[in-house]
Design an enzyme around this catalytic site. Structure first.
Site, mmCIF file in Angstrom:
data_model
loop_
_atom_site.group_PDB
_atom_site.id
_atom_site.type_symbol
_atom_site.label_atom_id
_atom_site.label_comp_id
_atom_site.label_asym_id
_atom_site.label_seq_id
_atom_site.Cartn_x
_atom_site.Cartn_y
_atom_site.Cartn_z
ATOM 1 N N GLU A 104 2.920 0.977 -1.707
ATOM 2 C CA GLU A 104 2.285 1.202 -3.003
ATOM 3 C C GLU A 104 2.766 2.543 -3.574
ATOM 4 O O GLU A 104 2.955 3.514 -2.848
ATOM 5 C CB GLU A 104 0.768 1.233 -2.828
ATOM 6 C CG GLU A 104 -0.009 1.428 -4.116
ATOM 7 C CD GLU A 104 -1.513 1.467 -3.902
ATOM 8 O OE1 GLU A 104 -2.243 1.070 -4.824
ATOM 9 O OE2 GLU A 104 -1.958 1.897 -2.815
ATOM 10 N N LYS A 138 -2.061 -5.396 -9.422
ATOM 11 C CA LYS A 138 -3.173 -5.222 -8.479
ATOM 12 C C LYS A 138 -4.495 -5.678 -9.082
ATOM 13 O O LYS A 138 -4.880 -5.258 -10.173
ATOM 14 C CB LYS A 138 -3.247 -3.753 -8.080
ATOM 15 C CG LYS A 138 -4.229 -3.420 -6.973
ATOM 16 C CD LYS A 138 -4.113 -1.942 -6.613
ATOM 17 C CE LYS A 138 -5.021 -1.540 -5.481
ATOM 18 N NZ LYS A 138 -4.863 -0.096 -5.166
ATOM 19 N N CYS A 191 -2.732 -2.831 -1.309
ATOM 20 C CA CYS A 191 -3.666 -1.823 -0.786
ATOM 21 C C CYS A 191 -5.126 -2.279 -0.789
ATOM 22 O O CYS A 191 -5.541 -3.047 0.067
ATOM 23 C CB CYS A 191 -3.483 -0.512 -1.544
ATOM 24 S SG CYS A 191 -4.121 0.942 -0.641
#
Length: 284
Positions: A41, A113, A154
Site C-alpha cells: 500500500e 480501497k 490493508c
C-alpha cells in the site's frame, strides 16, 4: 505453480524517490523468476502532511512512480500489482488504488480501497483515512499469470465478508498489500492473514511497508505469504526493504476447499433474534 515476488518498502514522501527505491527490488524479484510481483500500500508516496500530500498527488496516468513501474513491467515481462498508489481521480477526489499491470505495461484492472482506516488506537494514534480518500464501491477479481486474484488493500483485511465474496467469485489468491501500524501489526497482522486464508481456502500474499518513514510514521513490515491451509510459507521477519519470493501451487486451493467446504456449506439464515432477560420490577 506460480512464483510470486513480494516487495517490502519504506516509501518516501516523493514519487520519484519512491520509484528509485522500488525499482531495484522489482528487478531483483524478476531476476529470481517471479511471474507476479506485488508491492505494498502507498507504493508511490507516503506523506502524513495532508497539504503536501494533496499538492503532490497526481492522476494515475501522470504519476511518476506509477508510469515508471508500468514501463518496468513491460521491460521485464512480468505481471506487476502496484499494491496501491495514492492518486487523484477524474472527479478531483483522491483514491487509494490497487493497479494490476500486464507484462506489456498496460493496466489490466484497478481496485479502489473499500474500507477507510478511521480509528483511535490505544496508543493515542489517530487515523482518519476518510478525510483524504474517497472509498471504492466494488470488489474486484482479476486474472493474472494463470491465477485469479482477489484485490484488497490493508484495512480491508478486517472485513471477512469481502474475502468470502472474492473466493466465491473465483479468487484463488487474495492480495492484501498493506501499511500496517506497528501496534496493530504486532497484535494482529499474522493471525488475520492466516484467518483469511483458512476461511476461504486461498493463498494470501501480503507485501508491506516497514520501518520509520521520511514523514515520521512507523510501519510493521513482516511481508508474508500464507497457504490455503493456513501455514506461513514465506516471511520477511523484519521491517527492512526487501524482495520476498514464494512458489504457489494453485492446486492446493482446490484441495483445501474440498477438505473443508466452508464456501459450499454456508446456509442463509434469518435474524439474529435477540433474547434478553426480563427486567425485575421494583416490587420484586
Amino acid at each position: 505453480m506460480l512464483r510470486v515476488g513480494l516487495i517490502q518498502l519504506r516509501t518516501p514522501a516523493d514519487q520519484s524517490a519512491a520509484l528509485t527505491q522500488a525499482e531495484p527490488l522489482v528487478r531483483e524479484a524478476a531476476a529470481k523468476g517471479a511471474q507476479l510481483i506485488a508491492t505494498p500500500e502507498g507504493t508511490n508516496i507516503l506523506q502524513r502532511d495532508k497539504t503536501r500530500l494533496f499538492a503532490a498527488m497526481a492522476p494515475q496516468d501522470q504519476d511518476v512512480a506509477v508510469t515508471g513501474l508500468r514501463r518496468l513491467a513491460d521491460e521485464l515481462g512480468v505481471w506487476l500489482l502496484i499494491g496501491s498508489a495514492l492518486v487523484r481521480r477524474d472527479d478531483g477526489k483522491c483514491a487509494n488504488r490497487a493497479i494490476l499491470v500486464r507484462p506489456d505495461g498496460q493496466v489490466a484492472a484497478t481496485y479502489d480501497k473499500l474500507h477507510m482506516f478511521d480509528v483511535d488506537l490505544p496508543t493515542g494514534e489517530r487515523h482518519r483515512e476518510s478525510n483524504s480518500y474517497e472509498p471504492g464501491d466494488r470488489a474486484v477479481v482479476a486474472e493474472a499469470a494463470g491465477a485469479m486474484l482477489g484485490l484488497t488493500i490493508c484495512y480491508d483485511l478486517r472485513f471477512p465478508a469481502l474475502y468470502r465474496a472474492l473466493a466465491l467469485a473465483g479468487a484463488q489468491v487474495l492480495t492484501i498489500p498493506a501499511a500496517f501500524t506497528r501496534p496493530t501489526g504486532a497484535a494482529h497482522w499474522e493471525v488475520l492473514m492466516r484467518a483469511r486464508a483458512i476461511e476461504t481456502g486461498s493463498f494470501v500474499i501480503a507485501p508491506a511497508q516497514g520501518g520509520t518513514h521520511e514523514d515520521g510514521r512507523a510501519t510493521w513490515g513482516h511481508s508474508m505469504v500464507v497457504a490455503p491451509w493456513g501455514e506461513v510459507i514465506a516471511l520477511a521477519d523484519h521491517d527492512e526493504p526487501c524482495a520476498l519470493i514464494a512458489d504457489l501451487d494453485l492446486a492446493e486451493v482446490a484441495k483445501a476447499r474440498a477438505a473443508i467446504p466452508a464456501l459450499a456449506n454456508a446456509r442463509p439464515f434469518s435474524g439474529p433474534m435477540v433474547v434478553r432477560e426480563p427486567v425485575a420490577s421494583a416490587a420484586e
